[in-house]
Design an enzyme around this catalytic site. Structure first.
Site, PDB file in Angstrom:
ATOM      1  CD  GLU A 199      -4.546   3.992  -1.710  1.00 24.95           C
ATOM      2  OE1 GLU A 199      -4.822   4.244  -0.527  1.00 24.95           O
ATOM      3  OE2 GLU A 199      -5.374   4.078  -2.644  1.00 24.95           O
ATOM      4  CG  ASP A 209      -1.890   1.161   1.218  1.00 22.32           C
ATOM      5  OD1 ASP A 209      -2.929   1.041   0.559  1.00 22.32           O
ATOM      6  OD2 ASP A 209      -1.609   2.190   1.876  1.00 22.32           O
ATOM      7  CB  ILE A 210       1.130   4.172  -2.287  1.00 25.80           C
ATOM      8  CG1 ILE A 210       1.568   3.314  -3.487  1.00 25.80           C
ATOM      9  CG2 ILE A 210       1.868   5.509  -2.307  1.00 25.80           C
ATOM     10  CD1 ILE A 210       1.222   3.911  -4.837  1.00 25.80           C
TER      11      ILE A 210
END
Length: 431
Positions: free
Chosen positions: A339, A296-297
């Site tokens: 994301e 996950d960004i």
């Protein structure tokens, strides 16, 4: 789907700082980069080692005037595309440069995402993945002829004389076309086609019948059972190659449209989960290890709010390309949603997987992000790695990796955590 890239790129221009930034960004994506600000040095390097591509920044009229006389020589030495960064150049000027040998133009300020996409496309065209063909025929002579003819055309051919092996070979080799003999001693081709079409995961794979049959109604009857085309066995080799190539290319393009995320070209959510559900029982059957990764960004909403959604898309694309380049052969990587990304790593032990993802985390965190008219900034990601445990389902494996990811974010983000067999994440990789 992971492609290791070590293509050599030469950068030329008068602005050393700009060249250094571009070189740093390209290096993150796995390209080998060398920069030059003198024409003589560029030509000397090209005589020593021919690059895959050359990027010329046209800032500095006096330098470019010297360079233009050398573009034909650069073209011969490069054996690949010559990109030129331009700003408001008229069409007549671009045509003149094309006549000298420039092959591609990119706009200034340079959009690194678009440049990498163009380079990726050029690399894919220079080394296309061979078409995968499965041939089923009871004649050993015909199998050998098909293997030789299609193999000489650069195709990857798998063959069998036993129709009962078809489903296993479809699962194992994932062919882009199946060539079926219509008449076989125990099982006919149209019967096997109907069996293949009843398997949802193989429903779209093209099936081409091959036979001495010239009766048109009989050919149409066979095609109605699930075939896509009908070829006569005594057809010229070049015609066979042409038909198989066109059929595979159509399937490849359709498959990409159906299974890939449009922004990143990674596997979409549905295809990734289907791939995991296939990989888990295979790993159990073969008694092999398998790791699953959730990524996950970090603070992605803040990136969108501060720099805009276009910059956010560029961050997603940069991570997607980094994953494509940095993962081992056999890895399956997809965009899980928004994301979030997920990776299936067959044959990779969990600790190795954690170190591999952590190395990518460090590279991503060092990559200068940005888009046109956006200041340079940096992004990071958090990840959770889970090993396949005995008796564990694909869904349980996803949940384990997701728990490790959640804990990585709770501990401050920008780190990789490994889910332990006891049910708690451990083995944090440094921030």
């Amino acid at each position: 789907m992971a492609r290791q890239s070590s293509a050599l790129i030469y950068l030329f221009g008068a602005d050393r700082a700009a060249l250094a930034l571009t070189g740093q960004q390209l290096a993150v994506f796995g390209f080998e980069v060398q920069s030059f600000d003198r024409v003589a040095e560029l030509l000397a390097a090209m005589h020593s080692a021919s690059p895959f591509a050359v990027l010329v920044d046209t800032v500095g009229a006096d330098v470019i005037a010297q360079l233009e006389t050398q573009i034909p020589l650069i073209k011969r030495l490069a054996h690949g595309p010559i990109f030129m960064a331009i700003s408001g150049e008229p069409v007549s000027r671009q045509i003149a440069l094309m006549r000298l040998g420039v092959t591609d133009f990119v706009n200034r300020p340079l959009d690194i995402q678009k440049l990498v996409a163009r380079l990726d496309q050029q690399l894919d065209q220079s080394a296309p993945e061979p078409y995968r063909v499965l041939v089923v025929d009871d004649s050993d002579a015909m199998l050998k002829w098909l293997e030789l003819t299609l193999g000489r055309a650069g195709m990857q051919v798998h063959k069998t004389h036993d129709p009962l092996d078809v489903l296993l070979l479809l699962e194992r080799h994932k062919p882009e076309i199946v060539i079926l003999d219509v008449y076989m001693p125990e099982y006919e081709g149209d019967e096997m086609a109907r069996i293949i079409r009843q398997q949802p995961r193989f429903d779209g794979v093209p099936i081409v019948f091959l036979s001495t049959e010239t009766n048109r109604p009989r050919q149409l009857m066979a095609r109605s059972m699930g075939g896509d085309d009908f070829l006569v066995k005594n057809m010229p080799p070049e015609e066979l190659v042409a038909v198989v190539s066109m059929t595979c290319e159509r399937y490849r393009r359709l498959r990409q449209w159906m299974t890939r995320d449009s922004l990143t070209l990674l596997l979409n959510h549905t295809t990734l989960i289907e791939s995991l559900e296939t990989a888990v029982p295979r790993a159990v059957r073969e008694q092999d290890v398998l790791s699953f990764v959730m990524i996950d960004i970090d603070h992605f909403k803040n990136i969108n709010d501060q720099y805009g959604h276009m910059a956010g898309d560029h961050v997603i694309q940069s991570l997607a390309r980094l994953l494509r380049l940095g993962l081992p052969p056999g890895a399956l990587v997809g965009r899980y949603g928004g994301e979030e990304f997920a990776i299936v790593l067959p044959g990779v032990a969990p600790l190795h997987a954690a170190h591999l993802i952590d190395a990518l985390r460090q590279r991503f965190a060092a990559f200068p992000q940005g888009a046109e008219k956006v200041a340079t900034f940096y992004a990071s990601f958090s990840a959770g790695v889970a090993p396949l445990q005995p008796g564990q389902s694909a869904q349980q494996l996803v949940e384990a990796a997701d728990l490790a990811l959640y804990d990585a974010k709770a501990r401050g983000r920008n780190q990789v955590l490994l889910y332990s067999a006891t049910g708690s994440p451990s083995g944090a990789q440094g921030k």
